[in-house]
Design a protein around this motif. Sequence first.
Motif, PDB file in Angstrom:
ATOM      1  N   UNK A  64       3.149  -9.796  -9.417  1.00  0.00           N
ATOM      2  CA  UNK A  64       3.774 -10.966  -8.810  1.00  0.00           C
ATOM      3  C   UNK A  64       3.834 -10.723  -7.311  1.00  0.00           C
ATOM      4  N   UNK A  65       3.346 -11.670  -6.539  1.00  0.00           N
ATOM      5  CA  UNK A  65       3.363 -11.520  -5.085  1.00  0.00           C
ATOM      6  C   UNK A  65       4.804 -11.527  -4.566  1.00  0.00           C
ATOM      7  N   UNK A  66       5.031 -10.798  -3.498  1.00  0.00           N
ATOM      8  CA  UNK A  66       6.336 -10.830  -2.845  1.00  0.00           C
ATOM      9  C   UNK A  66       6.549 -12.201  -2.206  1.00  0.00           C
ATOM     10  N   UNK A  67       7.801 -12.603  -2.106  1.00  0.00           N
ATOM     11  CA  UNK A  67       8.105 -13.811  -1.351  1.00  0.00           C
ATOM     12  C   UNK A  67       7.826 -13.546   0.130  1.00  0.00           C
ATOM     13  N   UNK A  68       7.730 -14.587   0.914  1.00  0.00           N
ATOM     14  CA  UNK A  68       7.472 -14.410   2.348  1.00  0.00           C
ATOM     15  C   UNK A  68       8.577 -13.593   3.007  1.00  0.00           C
ATOM     16  N   UNK A  69       9.806 -13.840   2.577  1.00  0.00           N
ATOM     17  CA  UNK A  69      10.932 -13.076   3.131  1.00  0.00           C
ATOM     18  C   UNK A  69      10.810 -11.602   2.769  1.00  0.00           C
TER      19      UNK A  69
END
Length: 390
Positions: A173-178
């Motif tokens: 799962x990709x990290x959120x932008x934050x």
Amino acid sequence: MKHVLPRFTRPIKSESDPIMDVSYWNKAMAAYDAKNHRTALIETINYINPNVLKGLSTDNEIQIIQGQGSAEIRISITKEIFSIKAPFVKITEKTNKVALLRRVAEINFNPLTLAQIHLRGNVLWFEYETTIELCQPHKVYDLLREISVYADNYDDEFIEKYNAEFYKESRITALSEEEKEIVWQQISDILEDYNNYSQLFKEKRWDDFQWDIIVISLLKIVNIPCVHGTLRTKLEEYVGYLFNGQIDFNHRIDKGTNFMQTLQAKSKEELMQDIYHAEALISLKWRSSNEFLQDYAKNMENYVNSYIQKDNNLMLCYYLQYSFLKMIYNYNLEEHHQNSIYDVLENVSGKELHEARPILLNTYNAFLNGTAGTANGKKEAKSFFTRLFS
């Protein structure tokens, strides 16, 4: 210029990083000794990863499918049988099949001790099956860790050397932008501090401390739970090399310095491609307990006492910093132990040596006394069954 300790920021949590709860281990051991073998097996799985059985009925047959890197761990528990099957790579027309299967035969003799690799169709599987009565908790833990570690290690080797293919892509799962910005800032700070402290040690001709700042920097990065892929593999390789006492000390420093320069030269895009949340059944770190961590602290005692007697705050503070980071690197810690280390490293971040010394020693002594992470600094009393079976 006053000497202050490098910065530390606790890493973000990974969404699926298995966090251990020792209470499940105590239940598993007590159940096994009471011959409640199925309960022992279920509590062992809860100990390995409390999220795996959430929402599942444990009264009837249990079927679990959980990703572990590119492998897929399939667990089956019936009334009589416990089995594990884990497909991890595929053979294709391009695969050097003879060489690959020769290597598989070698691995089945050594290093595998419990599971074996089998070829089913065009897929290689780790497999093991036994009766419920033989599912002693240590055995089950070692078995699942063995399969997970070697599936993670050998998939890359089989693909690189023999042209096999991953069984399936890792569940990531990709990290959120934050989250991406937080992790990137953390890594940037670590690399900046490495550069500044390395230069400081050169100017002062404290050459041996180059080892300390390299190790501290690498451990800070590799301990970020969402660091995976080639980056994690390389970090672990160099951590192992730097702690290998059989290799000349200066050679280790030279090789570590070259690797740090390689890391500094990487762009944000290059580094971030190996940073994401990944599904895992079991932590690849060693299991821990209060007693294990006390032993770890006792093994440090001679060095700590030596630096105290010499009033060498520099050696003491750097030794305790990298030892705490190595504790996180080696062991799958319970949350209160992990937070105890995060707290002290954050507290001494940017502090002068004489300020950092008592703070670091307080936490070290807490691990030595078995009170680290407890609310009142006192060792928790064990229940009857915990005392009996731990």
